[in-house]
Design an enzyme around this catalytic site. Sequence first.
Site, mmCIF file in Angstrom:
data_model
loop_
_atom_site.group_PDB
_atom_site.id
_atom_site.type_symbol
_atom_site.label_atom_id
_atom_site.label_comp_id
_atom_site.label_asym_id
_atom_site.label_seq_id
_atom_site.Cartn_x
_atom_site.Cartn_y
_atom_site.Cartn_z
ATOM 1 N N LYS A 158 7.197 3.309 -3.237
ATOM 2 C CA LYS A 158 7.569 4.096 -2.060
ATOM 3 C C LYS A 158 9.088 4.260 -2.065
ATOM 4 O O LYS A 158 9.814 3.287 -2.312
ATOM 5 C CB LYS A 158 7.110 3.364 -0.796
ATOM 6 N N SER A 193 2.973 6.190 6.827
ATOM 7 C CA SER A 193 4.054 6.873 6.166
ATOM 8 C C SER A 193 4.036 6.775 4.639
ATOM 9 O O SER A 193 4.638 7.604 3.964
ATOM 10 C CB SER A 193 5.384 6.319 6.681
ATOM 11 N N SER A 232 1.324 1.774 8.145
ATOM 12 C CA SER A 232 1.669 2.702 7.066
ATOM 13 C C SER A 232 1.178 2.351 5.672
ATOM 14 O O SER A 232 1.390 3.133 4.741
ATOM 15 C CB SER A 232 3.180 2.894 7.010
HETATM 16 N N1 GLN Z 1 2.754 5.647 12.167
HETATM 17 C C1 GLN Z 1 3.558 4.598 12.720
HETATM 18 C C2 GLN Z 1 4.895 5.143 13.121
HETATM 19 O O1 GLN Z 1 5.075 6.303 13.003
HETATM 20 C C3 GLN Z 1 3.700 3.463 11.729
HETATM 21 C C4 GLN Z 1 4.652 3.753 10.649
HETATM 22 C C5 GLN Z 1 4.805 2.638 9.663
HETATM 23 O O2 GLN Z 1 3.989 1.718 9.598
HETATM 24 N N2 GLN Z 1 5.888 2.702 8.912
HETATM 25 O O3 GLN Z 1 5.761 4.451 13.530
#
Ligand code: GLN
Length: 496
Positions: A79, A154, A178
């Site tokens: 990532k 994400s 995410s």
């Molecule tokens: N979807 C969640 C957010 O937008 C979690 C994101 C994540 O785990 N990095 O914050």
Amino acid sequence: MSLIHKTAAELGRLVASREASAVEVTQAHLDRIAEVDSKVSAFLHVDAERALEQARTVDERIANGDRLGPLAGVPIAHKDIFTTDDMPTTAGSKILEGWRPPYDATVTRRLREAGLIILGKTNLDEFAMGSSTENSAYGPSHNPWDLSRIPGGSSGGSSAAVASFQAPLSTGTDTGGSIRQPAAVTGIVGMKPTYGGSSRYGLIAFASSLDTPGPFARNVLDAALLQEAFSGHDEFDSTSIDAPVPPVVEAARQGDVAGLRIGVVKEFGGEGYQPGVLARFHETVDLLESLGAKVVEVSCPTFGYALPAYYLIAPSECSSNLARFDAMRYGLRVGDDGTRSAEEVMALTRAAGFGPEVKRRIMLGTYALSSGYYDAYYGQAQKVRTLISRDFEAAFHQVDVLISPTTPTTAFPIGERADDPMAMYLADLCTIPSNLAGNAAISVPCGLADEDGLPVGLQIMAPVLGDDRCYRVGAAVEKAFTDRWGGPLLSKAPAL
Ligand code: GLN
């Protein structure tokens, strides 16, 4: 079977026994990337030459009789939020375009030392804020099951890369879901380790009390091997746990649930959940019972407050963490023509460099932390966080693991929730409690929804440092379903 369809464990064995070279394995994956990534857009950066160079080094070391880990010679995609000293790191943001970090993240460094081959860096929602990769400044990634749909987020580039056989393994970070959510909607395995079990050093910070690096793989054992390879105490991360890594690989090999007590979280499921998701979840509950687990319903009454508490805590921490992007030290600098003050250059750079969701979070967080509102918002959210940890503690007195669907729905179409932040946030309804409490949780495939034929994920939550339980139950489910389906779920995905 071609090299790209093999498991990471098999690839590691082939390279170690010199039945295949790391160079061959790497080249097969680079060819796959060249063939399909124009459709999937999983990668922001691919470095074929460096990957082959690393592979040659691994082959030489093996020829010299060096003893490397079980994943030596296995390709991986990171990532693009983990620093890499030989590639750019953008965090999916324009503000870091062109930045070359001077050092490797601990996760990156440990995996290099274990002989894994870095293919490149994968797409993500800007600074890991989102559930679809649509918040990436570089455009969305696509779900290999249906290219018109999101691969989750994400860490959606990482899930898409593994689900489309461009990499056998990838890394992600899970702040609110995410890793688990993208794994669920692409039909692969994704694990959020116990907070502090994997190092945040060199991970570009979003919400430091929640951010957790973890593995993606196409099967449970591969995920465990990857987690083991990068886990363990790190003196460069002040929240790193100084305790032995839970026996995740052993648990993944064991894979049985006989005599285990499993709790179904009463608050997750029902209204608002896609019927096909619930149908697969209930089937999995039956399956676990048939395998000898004792399944009971467990109530965790405060879990319903996790999402609002998260959307105060995560933006608060983000508003502080993202203050470092000041146009002076990293990446983008706009309007520095010798006539403007540093403040003006900073404002112009941030206006141009941050996307709308990041700006929304910074504003929300700044507001929640401001004098006069701190107690009402941030303070209250922290209290809710304590109550959620207590719900987990009480539950784990009754049962060994908790289960729920990973997500309320399958992968949604690109664009469907892009203008509706609340709808987007709901994708993490079931995953956020484990971030707030810091415990371990995994998502494993549990079938395809009848309505749309898309993958559904089962979430298995275990206590802090009980990561091995996630793998043990996950492997049991995987084994039983693979037998029932006549192969892995991904073999049902349409060809790209
Ligand atoms: N979807 C969640 C957010 O937008 C979690 C994101 C994540 O785990 N990095 O914050």
